[in-house]
Design a protein around this motif. Sequence first.
Motif, PDB file in Angstrom:
ATOM      1  N   GLU A 270     -22.140  37.941  18.281  1.00 21.55           N
ATOM      2  CA  GLU A 270     -21.549  38.707  19.256  1.00 21.55           C
ATOM      3  C   GLU A 270     -21.216  38.752  20.212  1.00 21.55           C
ATOM      4  N   GLY A 271     -20.452  38.369  21.389  1.00 26.11           N
ATOM      5  CA  GLY A 271     -19.582  37.870  22.621  1.00 26.11           C
ATOM      6  C   GLY A 271     -19.984  38.560  24.163  1.00 26.11           C
ATOM      7  N   PHE A 272     -18.942  38.567  24.674  1.00 28.75           N
ATOM      8  CA  PHE A 272     -20.031  39.336  25.932  1.00 28.75           C
ATOM      9  C   PHE A 272     -19.511  40.853  25.941  1.00 28.75           C
ATOM     10  N   TYR A 273     -20.608  41.406  26.915  1.00 28.39           N
ATOM     11  CA  TYR A 273     -20.726  42.220  26.017  1.00 28.39           C
ATOM     12  C   TYR A 273     -21.249  42.848  28.163  1.00 28.39           C
ATOM     13  N   LEU A 274     -20.444  44.132  29.331  1.00 21.11           N
ATOM     14  CA  LEU A 274     -20.729  44.581  30.381  1.00 21.11           C
ATOM     15  C   LEU A 274     -22.257  45.680  29.721  1.00 21.11           C
ATOM     16  N   CYS A 275     -23.198  45.914  30.184  1.00 26.26           N
ATOM     17  CA  CYS A 275     -24.025  46.096  30.258  1.00 26.26           C
ATOM     18  C   CYS A 275     -24.870  46.813  31.566  1.00 26.26           C
ATOM     19  N   PHE A 276     -25.739  47.604  31.379  1.00 23.50           N
ATOM     20  CA  PHE A 276     -26.096  48.641  32.244  1.00 23.50           C
ATOM     21  C   PHE A 276     -27.482  50.034  32.000  1.00 23.50           C
ATOM     22  N   PRO A 277     -28.888  50.254  32.302  1.00 20.76           N
ATOM     23  CA  PRO A 277     -28.683  50.543  32.220  1.00 20.76           C
ATOM     24  C   PRO A 277     -28.582  52.124  32.263  1.00 20.76           C
ATOM     25  N   LYS A 278     -28.578  53.182  31.116  1.00 17.75           N
ATOM     26  CA  LYS A 278     -27.711  54.267  31.184  1.00 17.75           C
ATOM     27  C   LYS A 278     -27.991  55.145  32.241  1.00 17.75           C
ATOM     28  N   GLN A 279     -29.510  55.410  32.841  1.00 12.89           N
ATOM     29  CA  GLN A 279     -28.978  56.403  34.218  1.00 12.89           C
ATOM     30  C   GLN A 279     -28.013  55.572  35.147  1.00 12.89           C
ATOM     31  N   HIS A 280     -27.966  54.541  35.181  1.00 13.33           N
ATOM     32  CA  HIS A 280     -26.604  53.902  36.318  1.00 13.33           C
ATOM     33  C   HIS A 280     -25.288  54.715  36.147  1.00 13.33           C
ATOM     34  N   GLN A 281     -24.976  55.365  34.487  1.00 13.49           N
ATOM     35  CA  GLN A 281     -23.731  54.571  34.340  1.00 13.49           C
ATOM     36  C   GLN A 281     -22.976  56.334  35.419  1.00 13.49           C
ATOM     37  N   HIS A 282     -24.033  57.152  35.543  1.00 15.57           N
ATOM     38  CA  HIS A 282     -23.759  58.534  36.559  1.00 15.57           C
ATOM     39  C   HIS A 282     -23.817  58.280  37.918  1.00 15.57           C
ATOM     40  N   SER A 283     -23.100  57.261  37.939  1.00 17.38           N
ATOM     41  CA  SER A 283     -23.197  56.369  39.811  1.00 17.38           C
ATOM     42  C   SER A 283     -21.790  57.026  39.910  1.00 17.38           C
ATOM     43  N   VAL A 284     -21.203  56.806  41.248  1.00 18.08           N
ATOM     44  CA  VAL A 284     -20.017  57.428  41.629  1.00 18.08           C
ATOM     45  C   VAL A 284     -18.958  55.388  41.319  1.00 18.08           C
ATOM     46  N   VAL A 285     -19.818  54.771  42.097  1.00 24.91           N
ATOM     47  CA  VAL A 285     -19.628  53.680  41.858  1.00 24.91           C
ATOM     48  C   VAL A 285     -19.542  52.909  41.004  1.00 24.91           C
ATOM     49  N   MET A 286     -20.662  53.135  40.145  1.00 28.48           N
ATOM     50  CA  MET A 286     -20.726  52.324  38.751  1.00 28.48           C
ATOM     51  C   MET A 286     -19.568  53.102  37.591  1.00 28.48           C
ATOM     52  N   ARG A 287     -19.281  54.166  38.075  1.00 24.85           N
ATOM     53  CA  ARG A 287     -18.290  55.230  37.128  1.00 24.85           C
ATOM     54  C   ARG A 287     -17.074  54.640  37.347  1.00 24.85           C
ATOM     55  N   ALA A 288     -16.623  53.714  38.680  1.00 22.06           N
ATOM     56  CA  ALA A 288     -15.423  53.549  39.013  1.00 22.06           C
ATOM     57  C   ALA A 288     -15.351  51.835  38.686  1.00 22.06           C
ATOM     58  N   PHE A 289     -15.847  51.343  39.001  1.00 19.01           N
ATOM     59  CA  PHE A 289     -16.603  49.596  38.111  1.00 19.01           C
ATOM     60  C   PHE A 289     -15.946  49.463  36.626  1.00 19.01           C
ATOM     61  N   ILE A 290     -16.815  50.413  35.729  1.00 19.19           N
ATOM     62  CA  ILE A 290     -17.034  50.767  34.208  1.00 19.19           C
ATOM     63  C   ILE A 290     -15.492  51.187  34.519  1.00 19.19           C
ATOM     64  N   ASP A 291     -14.701  52.079  34.736  1.00 22.07           N
ATOM     65  CA  ASP A 291     -13.326  52.605  34.085  1.00 22.07           C
ATOM     66  C   ASP A 291     -12.607  51.739  34.777  1.00 22.07           C
ATOM     67  N   PHE A 292     -12.464  50.703  36.133  1.00 23.85           N
ATOM     68  CA  PHE A 292     -11.914  49.702  36.253  1.00 23.85           C
ATOM     69  C   PHE A 292     -11.375  48.639  35.133  1.00 23.85           C
ATOM     70  N   LEU A 293     -12.837  48.253  34.914  1.00 24.67           N
ATOM     71  CA  LEU A 293     -12.470  47.367  33.315  1.00 24.67           C
ATOM     72  C   LEU A 293     -12.153  47.665  33.009  1.00 24.67           C
ATOM     73  N   LYS A 294     -12.124  48.892  31.517  1.00 24.06           N
ATOM     74  CA  LYS A 294     -11.535  49.683  30.649  1.00 24.06           C
ATOM     75  C   LYS A 294      -9.876  49.110  31.005  1.00 24.06           C
ATOM     76  N   GLN A 295      -9.843  49.518  31.847  1.00 24.21           N
ATOM     77  CA  GLN A 295      -7.982  49.571  32.245  1.00 24.21           C
ATOM     78  C   GLN A 295      -7.406  48.068  32.452  1.00 24.21           C
ATOM     79  N   ARG A 296      -8.217  47.483  32.712  1.00 25.79           N
ATOM     80  CA  ARG A 296      -8.161  46.186  33.032  1.00 25.79           C
ATOM     81  C   ARG A 296      -7.920  45.324  31.507  1.00 25.79           C
ATOM     82  N   VAL A 297      -9.130  45.246  30.860  1.00 23.51           N
ATOM     83  CA  VAL A 297      -9.888  44.597  29.023  1.00 23.51           C
ATOM     84  C   VAL A 297      -9.288  45.784  27.898  1.00 23.51           C
ATOM     85  N   PRO A 298      -8.219  46.807  27.932  1.00 20.98           N
ATOM     86  CA  PRO A 298      -8.331  48.132  27.705  1.00 20.98           C
ATOM     87  C   PRO A 298      -8.734  47.380  25.816  1.00 20.98           C
ATOM     88  N   ALA A 299      -8.560  46.195  25.372  1.00 19.45           N
ATOM     89  CA  ALA A 299      -8.002  46.154  23.548  1.00 19.45           C
ATOM     90  C   ALA A 299      -9.772  46.129  23.814  1.00 19.45           C
TER      91      ALA A 299
END
Length: 302
Positions: A270-299
């Motif tokens: 298994e390679g590298f993962y972006l990982c975080f506690p489940k409750q953190h994904q509801h943070s506005v700042v966290m969502r911006a960070f996660i969604d940005f990486l999804k756009q930059r590394v979509p595959a």
Amino acid sequence: MRGSEFAELQSFMAIVEHGSFVRAAESLNVTASALSQSMKTLETRMRVQLLHRTTRRVHLTEAGGHLAARLQPALDEVSAAVADTSQLATRPRGRIKVHAMRLGSRLYLEPHLPAFLEAFPDIRVDITLDDASLDVVQQGYDVSIRLGEMLDQDFVGLPLGPRIRQIAAASPAYLKNLGYPEVPADLGKHRCITWRWPGQLGSYQWEFFKDGQWQKVSLDGVLSFNDQRVALEAAVRGAGVAFWAEDQIQPYVDRGELVPLLTEWSAPFEGFYLCFPKQHQHSVVMRAFIDFLKQRVPASFD
């Protein structure tokens, strides 16, 4: 201050702004009689007359003028505070603390930081580069970039890249003098360049795979570093055999500086993962960070 009292003050300022009970009532979406009753309640509670009422116009008393002058800046500040807070939904503001393994950061974080900061100028990114496995929450981090084998059970893990394969390699000059290892056990006869996990006294055990089983090889390196890149550079200079991720070794192979070894004994994990506690994904700042990486590394996130 109770909610009803604040509403009365807002109604008073609407009357001041429009100069009329009728127009103020329309702006507040209430009846003129209800607004008039609200003002009577306010004046009774304050024990002072605030408005002079005529059939056509409303005028402020001296007390009313004094109250309006004091209220206007305060209500403007309240409105600005509400607007700024509402804007967080479209323009996130705050700080995010990232813990990242060095190679994971180099591959999946650092190349995208300039674009992220341009897209989100109000987010501050605090990054710690560290290959140690630690309790992200206890140490105050919001998100981590680490290998899949190091994921915590209760964390969300989003894959950032493909599976990784580690291989051994040495320089052509070294192999010409000391020969090629044919099986992992032969490495005990070679000058091996090892590295240590942060906080660990012993060297990282090299792992090989054959016939459905992983084999660990413990080595006393002639050189030992706490940084894999430095160990690889030493191998390029002919110091011995190094062991690292194949994609990091490949550029040296392409230039003829290193030769892959024991590749038939190497298997991906298994390679590298972006990982975080489940409750953190509801943070506005966290969502911006996660969604940005999804756009930059979509595959990687498919």
